[in-house]
Scaffold this motif. Structure first.
Motif, PDB file in Angstrom:
ATOM      1  N   ALA A  56       0.835  -1.207   0.000  1.00 11.07           N
ATOM      2  CA  ALA A  56       0.000   0.000   0.000  1.00 11.07           C
ATOM      3  C   ALA A  56       0.864   1.249   0.000  1.00 11.07           C
ATOM      4  CB  ALA A  56      -0.930  -0.007   1.198  1.00 11.07           C
ATOM      5  N   ARG A  57       1.949   1.224   0.728  1.00 11.16           N
ATOM      6  CA  ARG A  57       2.842   2.398   0.781  1.00 11.16           C
ATOM      7  C   ARG A  57       3.462   2.672  -0.585  1.00 11.16           C
ATOM      8  NH1 ARG A  57       7.871   3.934   0.907  1.00 11.16           N
ATOM      9  NH2 ARG A  57       8.647   1.804   0.614  1.00 11.16           N
ATOM     10  N   LEU A  58       3.919   1.620  -1.260  1.00 12.16           N
ATOM     11  CA  LEU A  58       4.555   1.789  -2.563  1.00 12.16           C
ATOM     12  C   LEU A  58       3.576   2.317  -3.600  1.00 12.16           C
ATOM     13  CD1 LEU A  58       6.646  -1.516  -2.626  1.00 12.16           C
ATOM     14  CD2 LEU A  58       7.560   0.811  -2.452  1.00 12.16           C
ATOM     15  N   VAL A  59       2.361   1.775  -3.599  1.00  9.62           N
ATOM     16  CA  VAL A  59       1.368   2.222  -4.568  1.00  9.62           C
ATOM     17  C   VAL A  59       0.959   3.670  -4.278  1.00  9.62           C
ATOM     18  CG1 VAL A  59      -0.942   1.824  -5.517  1.00  9.62           C
ATOM     19  CG2 VAL A  59       0.546  -0.117  -4.999  1.00  9.62           C
ATOM     20  N   THR A  60       0.783   3.995  -3.003  1.00  4.47           N
ATOM     21  CA  THR A  60       0.423   5.368  -2.632  1.00  4.47           C
ATOM     22  C   THR A  60       1.475   6.355  -3.090  1.00  4.47           C
ATOM     23  OG1 THR A  60      -0.888   4.662  -0.723  1.00  4.47           O
ATOM     24  CG2 THR A  60      -0.015   6.906  -0.676  1.00  4.47           C
ATOM     25  N   GLN A  61       2.730   5.990  -2.948  1.00  3.19           N
ATOM     26  CA  GLN A  61       3.822   6.846  -3.397  1.00  3.19           C
ATOM     27  C   GLN A  61       3.675   7.171  -4.883  1.00  3.19           C
ATOM     28  OE1 GLN A  61       7.945   5.180  -3.144  1.00  3.19           O
ATOM     29  NE2 GLN A  61       8.240   6.820  -1.652  1.00  3.19           N
ATOM     30  N   ASP A  62       3.308   6.178  -5.678  1.00  5.19           N
ATOM     31  CA  ASP A  62       3.122   6.405  -7.109  1.00  5.19           C
ATOM     32  C   ASP A  62       1.841   7.181  -7.395  1.00  5.19           C
ATOM     33  OD1 ASP A  62       5.488   5.192  -7.880  1.00  5.19           O
ATOM     34  OD2 ASP A  62       4.583   3.215  -8.140  1.00  5.19           O
ATOM     35  N   LEU A  63       0.778   6.899  -6.653  1.00  2.02           N
ATOM     36  CA  LEU A  63      -0.483   7.607  -6.862  1.00  2.02           C
ATOM     37  C   LEU A  63      -0.335   9.101  -6.615  1.00  2.02           C
ATOM     38  CD1 LEU A  63      -3.046   5.171  -5.165  1.00  2.02           C
ATOM     39  CD2 LEU A  63      -2.967   5.769  -7.589  1.00  2.02           C
ATOM     40  N   GLN A  64       0.505   9.474  -5.681  1.00  2.00           N
ATOM     41  CA  GLN A  64       0.670  10.882  -5.328  1.00  2.00           C
ATOM     42  C   GLN A  64       1.821  11.557  -6.065  1.00  2.00           C
ATOM     43  OE1 GLN A  64       0.868  11.168  -1.029  1.00  2.00           O
ATOM     44  NE2 GLN A  64      -1.186  10.327  -0.753  1.00  2.00           N
ATOM     45  N   SER A  65       2.432  10.831  -7.019  1.00  2.00           N
ATOM     46  CA  SER A  65       3.621  11.358  -7.687  1.00  2.00           C
ATOM     47  C   SER A  65       3.304  12.350  -8.795  1.00  2.00           C
ATOM     48  CB  SER A  65       4.446  10.202  -8.270  1.00  2.00           C
ATOM     49  OG  SER A  65       3.728   9.553  -9.322  1.00  2.00           O
ATOM     50  N   VAL A  66       2.058  12.352  -9.310  1.00  2.00           N
ATOM     51  CA  VAL A  66       1.729  13.217 -10.442  1.00  2.00           C
ATOM     52  C   VAL A  66       1.260  14.589  -9.984  1.00  2.00           C
ATOM     53  CG1 VAL A  66       0.201  13.515 -12.438  1.00  2.00           C
ATOM     54  CG2 VAL A  66       1.250  11.293 -11.985  1.00  2.00           C
ATOM     55  N   ASN A  67       0.241  14.625  -9.096  1.00  2.00           N
ATOM     56  CA  ASN A  67      -0.277  15.936  -8.668  1.00  2.00           C
ATOM     57  C   ASN A  67      -0.325  16.087  -7.150  1.00  2.00           C
ATOM     58  OD1 ASN A  67      -2.366  14.142  -8.258  1.00  2.00           O
ATOM     59  ND2 ASN A  67      -3.982  15.539  -8.904  1.00  2.00           N
ATOM     60  N   SER A  68       0.358  15.198  -6.427  1.00  2.00           N
ATOM     61  CA  SER A  68       0.519  15.302  -4.968  1.00  2.00           C
ATOM     62  C   SER A  68      -0.814  15.366  -4.221  1.00  2.00           C
ATOM     63  CB  SER A  68       1.376  16.521  -4.604  1.00  2.00           C
ATOM     64  OG  SER A  68       2.646  16.456  -5.213  1.00  2.00           O
ATOM     65  N   ASP A  69      -1.833  14.676  -4.725  1.00  5.78           N
ATOM     66  CA  ASP A  69      -3.146  14.654  -4.076  1.00  5.78           C
ATOM     67  C   ASP A  69      -3.069  13.750  -2.851  1.00  5.78           C
ATOM     68  OD1 ASP A  69      -5.812  14.274  -3.332  1.00  5.78           O
ATOM     69  OD2 ASP A  69      -6.535  14.402  -5.388  1.00  5.78           O
ATOM     70  N   ARG A  70      -3.128  14.355  -1.666  1.00  3.48           N
ATOM     71  CA  ARG A  70      -2.931  13.595  -0.429  1.00  3.48           C
ATOM     72  C   ARG A  70      -4.137  12.728  -0.053  1.00  3.48           C
ATOM     73  NH1 ARG A  70       1.519  15.034   2.616  1.00  3.48           N
ATOM     74  NH2 ARG A  70       2.658  16.882   1.899  1.00  3.48           N
ATOM     75  N   HIS A  71      -5.271  12.963  -0.701  1.00  2.00           N
ATOM     76  CA  HIS A  71      -6.421  12.097  -0.458  1.00  2.00           C
ATOM     77  C   HIS A  71      -6.400  10.845  -1.333  1.00  2.00           C
ATOM     78  CE1 HIS A  71      -8.681  15.503   1.553  1.00  2.00           C
ATOM     79  NE2 HIS A  71      -8.972  14.476   2.318  1.00  2.00           N
ATOM     80  N   LEU A  72      -5.496  10.800  -2.285  1.00  4.06           N
ATOM     81  CA  LEU A  72      -5.404   9.693  -3.230  1.00  4.06           C
ATOM     82  C   LEU A  72      -4.385   8.684  -2.716  1.00  4.06           C
ATOM     83  CD1 LEU A  72      -6.273   8.614  -6.018  1.00  4.06           C
ATOM     84  CD2 LEU A  72      -4.454  10.006  -7.020  1.00  4.06           C
ATOM     85  N   SER A  73      -4.865   7.489  -2.347  1.00  2.10           N
ATOM     86  CA  SER A  73      -3.944   6.541  -1.709  1.00  2.10           C
ATOM     87  C   SER A  73      -4.533   5.139  -1.671  1.00  2.10           C
ATOM     88  CB  SER A  73      -3.637   6.994  -0.266  1.00  2.10           C
ATOM     89  OG  SER A  73      -4.805   6.903   0.534  1.00  2.10           O
ATOM     90  N   LEU A  74      -3.674   4.197  -1.358  1.00  4.99           N
ATOM     91  CA  LEU A  74      -4.115   2.899  -0.862  1.00  4.99           C
ATOM     92  C   LEU A  74      -3.883   2.907   0.636  1.00  4.99           C
ATOM     93  CD1 LEU A  74      -3.029   0.033  -3.303  1.00  4.99           C
ATOM     94  CD2 LEU A  74      -5.154   1.326  -3.223  1.00  4.99           C
TER      95      LEU A  74
END
Length: 302
Positions: A56-74
């Protein structure tokens, strides 16, 4: 660290997360970018781990890499969660609610008739928290000045934001508007024309304490009051999450958190996404209560 195998397999979880992104994320073009990024990283072996929390941490890191949306995560949950949409967060919130006096762990009267009302760790759903909030706000309404402490508040329900604001204003006021992904729907948030109990009202001194961990709906509460000129924000810049989110269980221990809308303040015409709420009186969070108390006393004396 408790090791929980990713029993569904990373491929299945990534495919489902990518599908949810493309169907629900508030910014469709970024959703397509992110879905492609996740699938590429999966092919590269970036998610070949056996631990659900690390996955979950690794995927969240990638999810937030484009526009730094802190609500977007696993989001990883140590306890298994049911598959119903939103159930993971609600179960976690309920545990916090039951151990925090309904989200109002502190009401205190300081010297000079200045009250402190701490709202933490969340602004819980109004159907849970209305009784505790109403009691605390009614008690604080007798104070000469009020300090609302949001330093440890990590978010919650926009309806609860409106409920709290209603006690701190004199009349019905437009607070915020949510715009949803489809572009055809919007939803305005207003303070209530009537509240249970007494109002603190819209004229006595009001201060809001913030920290670098203040997030989401707690940021909205601070931002709404600040933009209306109703409160002075004292402390640190907040985390910067303005997008309402929904949660989907994609694994027995992992929930996909995906923003489905964006907030626009009627005064500023924008929001606090990515930049946080900027304090009117910047100082270390640890010093903010003393600073706000001193400011309140000086204002009352003046």
């Amino acid at each position: 660290m408790t090791t929980t195998p990713v029993k569904l397999g990373p491929t299945r979880v990534i495919d489902e997360t990518a599908r949810l992104l493309t169907e629900h994320y508030v910014f469709p073009e970024i959703a397509e970018q992110l879905a492609g990024l996740l699938r590429r990283r999966l092919t590269e072996g970036a998610y070949d781990v056996d631990d659900a929390e690390e996955f979950a941490r690794l995927v969240t890191q990638d999810l937030q890499s484009v526009n730094s949306d802190r609500h977007l995560s696993l989001k990883y949950h140590a306890d298994a969660v049911p598959p119903k949409q939103g159930a993971a967060v609600l179960e976690s919130m309920r545990r916090d609610f039951d151990t925090s006096l309904g989200g109002v762990p502190r009401v205190e009267l300081l010297d000079g008739g200045v009250a402190v009302l701490e709202l933490a760790p969340m602004l819980f759903p109004l159907e849970w928290a209305a009784e505790a909030l109403s009691a605390a706000l009614t008690l604080a309404s007798r104070a000469q000045a009020l300090i609302v402490d949001l330093r440890s508040n990590r978010g919650g329900d926009p309806d609860t934001v409106a409920f709290v604001c209603s006690h701190l204003l004199d009349k019905r006021t437009h607070l915020n508007t949510m715009y949803w992904r489809d572009g055809e729907r919007s939803e305005q948030s207003w303070s209530l024309p009537h509240v249970p109990g007494a109002r603190f009202g819209g004229s006595k001194p009001l201060y809001v304490l913030s920290s670098g961990t203040t997030f989401s709906a707690a940021e909205e509460l601070a931002y709404d009051l600040q933009q209306l000129g109703r409160a002075v924000v004292v402390g640190e810049r907040t985390r910067g999450g303005a997008h309402p989110r929904e949660g989907w269980t994609v694994h027995p221990h992992v929930e996909a958190s995906i923003p489905t809308g964006r907030a626009i303040n009627p005064v500023s015409g924008t929001n606090w996404e990515g930049v946080g709420v900027q304090p009117d009186i910047p100082c270390a969070a640890a010093d903010s209560l003393d600073r706000a108390h001193a400011l309140a006393l000086a204002q009352l004396a003046g």
